[in-house]
Design an enzyme around this catalytic site. Structure first.
Site, PDB file in Angstrom:
ATOM      1  N   SER A   1     -18.237  -5.836   4.484  1.00  0.00           N
ATOM      2  CA  SER A   1     -18.530  -4.921   5.587  1.00  0.00           C
ATOM      3  C   SER A   1     -17.260  -4.755   6.417  1.00  0.00           C
ATOM      4  O   SER A   1     -16.692  -5.748   6.879  1.00  0.00           O
ATOM      5  CB  SER A   1     -19.667  -5.466   6.458  1.00  0.00           C
ATOM      6  OG  SER A   1     -19.940  -4.587   7.534  1.00  0.00           O
ATOM      7  N   ASN A   2     -16.805  -3.522   6.587  1.00  0.00           N
ATOM      8  CA  ASN A   2     -15.533  -3.255   7.257  1.00  0.00           C
ATOM      9  C   ASN A   2     -15.773  -2.344   8.456  1.00  0.00           C
ATOM     10  O   ASN A   2     -16.209  -1.208   8.306  1.00  0.00           O
ATOM     11  CB  ASN A   2     -14.568  -2.599   6.265  1.00  0.00           C
ATOM     12  CG  ASN A   2     -13.154  -2.502   6.812  1.00  0.00           C
ATOM     13  OD1 ASN A   2     -12.929  -2.548   8.019  1.00  0.00           O
ATOM     14  ND2 ASN A   2     -12.187  -2.364   5.919  1.00  0.00           N
TER      15      ASN A   2
ATOM     16  N   SER B   1      -6.821   2.564   0.000  1.00  0.00           N
ATOM     17  CA  SER B   1      -7.039   2.114   1.377  1.00  0.00           C
ATOM     18  C   SER B   1      -6.924   0.587   1.446  1.00  0.00           C
ATOM     19  O   SER B   1      -6.962  -0.104   0.416  1.00  0.00           O
ATOM     20  CB  SER B   1      -8.418   2.547   1.869  1.00  0.00           C
ATOM     21  OG  SER B   1      -9.443   1.831   1.188  1.00  0.00           O
TER      22      SER B   1
ATOM     23  N   ARG C   1       0.839  -1.206   0.000  1.00  0.00           N
ATOM     24  CA  ARG C   1       0.000   0.000   0.000  1.00  0.00           C
ATOM     25  C   ARG C   1       0.873   1.256   0.000  1.00  0.00           C
ATOM     26  O   ARG C   1       0.559   2.239  -0.686  1.00  0.00           O
ATOM     27  CB  ARG C   1      -0.916  -0.009   1.222  1.00  0.00           C
ATOM     28  CG  ARG C   1      -1.794   1.227   1.344  1.00  0.00           C
ATOM     29  CD  ARG C   1      -2.810   1.063   2.468  1.00  0.00           C
ATOM     30  NE  ARG C   1      -3.613   2.273   2.645  1.00  0.00           N
ATOM     31  CZ  ARG C   1      -3.352   3.220   3.542  1.00  0.00           C
ATOM     32  NH1 ARG C   1      -2.310   3.079   4.369  1.00  0.00           N
ATOM     33  NH2 ARG C   1      -4.128   4.287   3.642  1.00  0.00           N
TER      34      ARG C   1
ATOM     35  N   ASP D   1     -21.046 -24.662   0.328  1.00  0.00           N
ATOM     36  CA  ASP D   1     -20.670 -25.645   1.346  1.00  0.00           C
ATOM     37  C   ASP D   1     -19.409 -25.191   2.073  1.00  0.00           C
ATOM     38  O   ASP D   1     -18.674 -24.313   1.603  1.00  0.00           O
ATOM     39  CB  ASP D   1     -20.443 -27.009   0.702  1.00  0.00           C
ATOM     40  CG  ASP D   1     -21.727 -27.599   0.133  1.00  0.00           C
ATOM     41  OD1 ASP D   1     -22.803 -27.339   0.712  1.00  0.00           O
ATOM     42  OD2 ASP D   1     -21.661 -28.296  -0.897  1.00  0.00           O
TER      43      ASP D   1
ATOM     44  N   HIS E   1     -25.593 -21.768   3.507  1.00  0.00           N
ATOM     45  CA  HIS E   1     -25.266 -23.187   3.304  1.00  0.00           C
ATOM     46  C   HIS E   1     -26.057 -23.813   2.156  1.00  0.00           C
ATOM     47  O   HIS E   1     -25.727 -24.892   1.680  1.00  0.00           O
ATOM     48  CB  HIS E   1     -25.500 -23.975   4.596  1.00  0.00           C
ATOM     49  CG  HIS E   1     -24.509 -25.073   4.814  1.00  0.00           C
ATOM     50  ND1 HIS E   1     -24.032 -25.864   3.798  1.00  0.00           N
ATOM     51  CD2 HIS E   1     -23.883 -25.504   5.944  1.00  0.00           C
ATOM     52  CE1 HIS E   1     -23.183 -26.743   4.275  1.00  0.00           C
ATOM     53  NE2 HIS E   1     -23.057 -26.535   5.585  1.00  0.00           N
TER      54      HIS E   1
ATOM     55  N   GLY F   1     -12.026  -6.893   9.947  1.00  0.00           N
ATOM     56  CA  GLY F   1     -11.650  -6.256  11.201  1.00  0.00           C
ATOM     57  C   GLY F   1     -10.451  -5.344  11.055  1.00  0.00           C
ATOM     58  O   GLY F   1      -9.928  -5.125   9.956  1.00  0.00           O
TER      59      GLY F   1
END
Length: 534
Positions: free
Chosen positions: A455-456, A364, A352, A511, A507, A480
């Site tokens: 989603s961060n 980012s 980065r 799988d 599911h 995270g």
């Protein structure tokens, strides 16, 4: 040779269309790219371009009349060409369409109140459907009050849908005679929003009948001055805006091609009427140096101040209602399971730094994750899928939805064809979407057709979490924070940088082994970003 043009399917859910306005009359010469008509679908009013050169020989649908998709809309050919065989050969003329439409309507309205006669020069505007999932809208603010003069293009109100707050323009000139929706009170789609007409006109009969008006008599002729009662659905057909607030006039086809190619319409010179951008302008466009993407640096607004002993009742916004409904459906219908991995981010941090040495570039870690997900989905198409009761759909496009926190909840703008875009393109697009999401300025089509979501919460210091799948996606990745901590490398305890990911899977389509293999590929790309440049 004459060409038969049928009513196009302008959206996935469109079953019929209404001709709002003909831009060409029978006998007019037509060139490829000319606007034939404006067509109202179930989502928007869109301009419809001709793909042929010739003369307009026949209009199959009158203004204000609806017809099914694939029914005859127009016939274009050579001047004087005989088309009687085409008109009689299974196509439906205007009168036939009107008769078919009138039969079920008469059945449905036998027990209803008789429709009111609409006075001359009065237009009834209903609550528009501004998104696929919108069932009701809330007027956030009226920009015009009863008695105010209204001109075509004036902003009547700001309407909150289940996804965004959108400005709603008037399509008519006149005086605002009636407001059918109160501020902050939800109103169903198609209920009366406003009535515009001449000052002093009595519209009480229309209000009493819920906006229903008497249908005009059937006619076999196209009347040039016939003005239909229509609603401006300002979603896909709304003109683009630049940072300087200048309006960009472009055909829907040109907008679609430009979006697919990643072309900024503000940089394209139009060759059509009044500088309008058409298909050939996009095809002939030569890009110039890409300007630095600028976005507002904004954060989510803090919660309201706590007052001891004082309860606060906060009405549910349209967005909050839909979030509750969609996520509950997802959680209780899709059998979720979760896979967790911890990544070594040392190489990603160094990569980065190198990428951001390029002038006007600021990538980012989230941009790198989004790109890595798109690359991994190429190798694991089963993850890029949707479940239906009849089949599993493995999508041919990779469209990553990026969750953005806003004051009232969560919006998920979609980066289309993410696998085909560079780090810089993804970064600029995500920053633009995030800024406009917080201002509630996203368009409905910018939040549709995702095939995978990210989603961060790392920027909030959250080390790990799990998310609810954003249906119809099969998976969502939770990202995270990068944490510095002791790790073991080559038998030695050293200071390392790690990041935890959690993949929520449906599911029914993915799988455990499939999800694990996807995460292995994702790990390879993120831990070694240079592999995404090969």
């Amino acid at each position: 040779m004459a060409e038969i043009i049928t009513m196009p399917r302008l959206s996935d859910t469109m079953e019929e269309g209404t001709v709002v306005k003909w831009h060409k009359n029978v006998g007019d010469k037509i060139a490829e790219g000319d606007i034939l008509a404006e067509i109202e679908t179930d989502k928007a009013i869109q301009e419809f371009e001709s793909e042929f050169d010739g003369v307009l020989l026949y209009q199959g649908v009158a203004e204000g009349v609806s017809t099914n998709v694939d029914e005859v809309l127009a016939i274009i050919g050579n001047e004087g060409e005989d088309i009687s065989g085409l008109i009689g050969g299974g196509t439906k003329a205007t009168t036939e369409v009107k008769e078919e439409k009138s039969t079920p309507n008469e059945t449905k309205t036998e027990e209803a109140k008789p429709a009111a006669e609409i006075p001359a020069n009065v237009e009834v505007i209903t609550m528009p459907r501004l998104s696929d999932t919108m069932e009701e809208g809330t007027v956030v603010v009226w920009h015009k009050n009863v008695g105010d003069q209204v001109a075509e293009g004036d902003i009547l109100a700001e309407i909150e849908t289940d996804k965004a707050v959108q400005e709603f323009e008037s399509e008519f000139d006149g005086v605002l005679l009636y407001q059918g929706a109160k501020v902050n009170e939800p109103a169903p789609v198609d209920s009366v929003l406003a009535i515009i007409g001449e000052a002093g006109t009595d519209v009480s009969a229309i209000v009493a009948n819920g906006g229903k008006v008497a249908a005009p008599a059937a006619s076999t002729e196209v009347v040039d001055d016939e003005k239909p009662v229509v609603v401006q659905l300002d979603v896909n057909n709304k003109v683009e805006e630049t940072s300087s607030s200048d309006r960009i006039f472009a055909s829907p086809l040109a907008k679609t091609i430009a979006k697919d190619k990643g072309i900024n319409l503000a940089e394209v010179k139009g060759s059509g009427d009044n500088g309008r951008i058409v298909k050939k302008d996009i095809e002939n466009y030569q890009p110039s140096a890409q300007p630095k993407a600028e976005t507002k640096s904004e954060s989510v607004k803090p919660a309201q101040t706590f007052v001891s002993g004082e309860d606060k009742v906060i009405p549910n916004s349209q967005m909050r209602k839909v979030i509750a409904k969609r996520l509950a459906e997802s959680k209780f219908t899709a059998p979720h399971y979760y896979l967790n991995v911890e990544l070594d981010m040392d190489n990603a941090i160094e990569a980065r730094k190198q990428l951001n040495t390029v002038p006007d570039t600021k990538i980012s870690f989230n941009d790198m994750v989004v790109k890595a997900c798109a690359m991994a989905l190429r190798k694991h198409p089963a993850v890029n899928s949707t479940w239906t009761d009849a089949e599993i759909i493995q999508h041919g496009d990779i469209n990553i939805g990026v969750a953005v926190a806003v004051e009232d909840g969560l919006l998920v703008p979609v980066v289309k064809n993410t696998d085909q875009k560079s780090f810089a393109q993804i970064s600029a697009e995500v920053k633009d979407y995030a800024g406009r999401a917080r201002d509630r300025k996203l368009k409905a089509d910018e939040m549709e057709k995702s095939t995978f979501s990210v989603s961060n919460l790392g920027m909030f210091g959250i080390e790990s979490f799990t998310s609810i799948i954003n249906q119809p996606n099969s998976c969502i990745l939770s990202v995270g924070a990068i944490i510095q901590k002791p790790v073991v490398k080559d038998g030695q305890i050293v200071v390392g940088n790690t990041m935890k990911l959690s993949l929520a899977c449906d599911h029914r389509t993915v799988d455990g082994a499939t999800g694990a293999q996807f995460l292995q590929t994702l790990r390879m790309y993120i831990e070694n970003p240079v592999t995404m440049l090969v």
